[in-house]
Scaffold this motif. Structure first.
Motif, short mmCIF file in Angstrom:
data_model
loop_
_atom_site.label_atom_id
_atom_site.label_comp_id
_atom_site.label_asym_id
_atom_site.label_seq_id
_atom_site.Cartn_x
_atom_site.Cartn_y
_atom_site.Cartn_z
N ALA A 107 0.73 -1.12 -0.07
CA ALA A 107 0.06 0.12 0.03
C ALA A 107 0.72 1.28 0.00
CB ALA A 107 -0.93 0.04 1.33
N LEU A 108 1.78 1.30 0.81
CA LEU A 108 2.88 2.60 0.78
C LEU A 108 3.39 2.46 -0.63
CD1 LEU A 108 4.10 2.07 4.30
CD2 LEU A 108 2.78 3.71 3.61
N ARG A 109 4.06 1.61 -1.04
CA ARG A 109 4.71 1.60 -2.46
C ARG A 109 3.74 2.08 -3.53
NH1 ARG A 109 9.65 0.11 -1.65
NH2 ARG A 109 10.16 -1.69 -0.22
N ASN A 110 2.45 1.80 -3.33
CA ASN A 110 1.49 2.44 -3.97
C ASN A 110 1.04 3.93 -4.24
OD1 ASN A 110 1.09 0.15 -5.62
ND2 ASN A 110 -0.54 -0.59 -4.14
N GLY A 111 1.72 4.68 -2.95
CA GLY A 111 1.60 5.90 -2.85
C GLY A 111 0.38 6.40 -1.56
N ASP A 112 -0.17 5.29 -0.88
CA ASP A 112 -1.29 5.49 0.02
C ASP A 112 -0.81 6.04 1.33
OD1 ASP A 112 -2.92 4.41 -1.81
OD2 ASP A 112 -2.65 2.34 -1.06
N LEU A 113 -1.66 6.47 2.41
CA LEU A 113 -1.64 6.99 3.56
C LEU A 113 -1.85 5.66 4.34
CD1 LEU A 113 -2.98 10.46 4.06
CD2 LEU A 113 -0.57 9.65 3.91
N LEU A 114 -1.15 5.15 5.25
CA LEU A 114 -1.26 3.84 6.02
C LEU A 114 -1.21 4.44 7.26
CD1 LEU A 114 -1.63 0.79 5.46
CD2 LEU A 114 1.02 0.65 6.21
N GLY A 115 -2.55 3.87 7.99
CA GLY A 115 -2.66 4.28 9.58
C GLY A 115 -2.22 2.89 10.36
#
Length: 230
Positions: A107-115
């Motif tokens: 998810a992070l490598r896709n540019g998302d914000l991860l909570g």
């Protein structure tokens, strides 16, 4: 699409009208690109307030128990967590937990914000407990900033074991992004991960004003569940 519409037309207006959340440091959230949002965790409702307050979509590493429920409520939970893009987190340790972290890394490598809630579980008593290494593992492997956050008052809204929320104003304090470039070369080293995690927890403590306890919250909960010994 569902996330955006629900936030704009349903959940967001209801939460804002009833709980009147306040926020400080919103400009510390990047307008684009990946980042980890690392917060204290005092209530089930934390995962409602953060997405309402933060302008961008937030994906959470959520405990996989939410996908295991039975009956109508279980089906609703599975549908809701899937449609909002949440990621099931296996907290049993070993390979299962590593696989869950791999999904967060993607998810992070896709540019998302991860909570992420670094404590791994809700605080049993309002204090801030020792952070687990998953947050550092993700931050170092993906080389993204970590944004420390502190939720204020959510334990008054929905304490542990309370299903119906109380009406109480809540707040979110968002700190400046933390960068860990000096540790990137040692991303898989547990001592480096511990140093990074402890720094993140120190910033969360500073923002929240909570008392810090250098043991895992899960250990406290296990002791409480076992009760006094003869």
């Amino acid at each position: 699409m569902f996330y955006r519409n629900a936030k704009r037309f349903l959940v967001g207006p209801a939460v804002n009208a009833v709980f009147r959340p306040w926020v400080k440091g919103l400009d510390n959230i990047p307008s684009s690109g990946a980042a980890i949002l690392a917060s204290n965790h005092m209530s089930f409702s934390d995962s409602v307030f953060i997405p309402v307050i933060v302008p961008r979509q937030v994906r959470f590493l959520a405990k996989n128990d939410y996908w295991k429920g039975k009956g109508v409520a279980g089906k609703w939970n599975r549908w809701f967590f899937d449609i909002t893009g949440q990621i099931p987190m296996d907290r049993s340790g070993g390979a299962a937990s590593q696989n869950s972290l791999a999904a967060g890394e993607e998810a992070l490598r896709n540019g998302d914000l991860l909570g992420i809630y670094p404590e791994g579980t809700r605080s049993p008593d309002g204090r801030l407990y020792r952070g687990k290494l998953g947050v550092a593992h993700l931050a170092l492997r993906t080389q993204v900033p970590v944004i420390p956050m502190a939720l204020i008052g959510t334990d008054k809204v929905q304490p542990i074991n309370r299903n119906i929320p109380r009406i109480h104003r809540v707040g979110l304090i968002i700190g400046e992004p933390l960068h860990f470039d000096a540790y990137f070369a040692n991303a898989d080293d547990r001592f480096a991960q511990r140093a990074v995690t402890d720094r993140i927890m120190s910033q969360i403590m500073r923002l929240s004003g909570q008392e810090y306890v250098d043991i895992y919250a899960s250990e406290v909960k296990r002791t409480l569940s076992e009760g006094p010994h003869a």
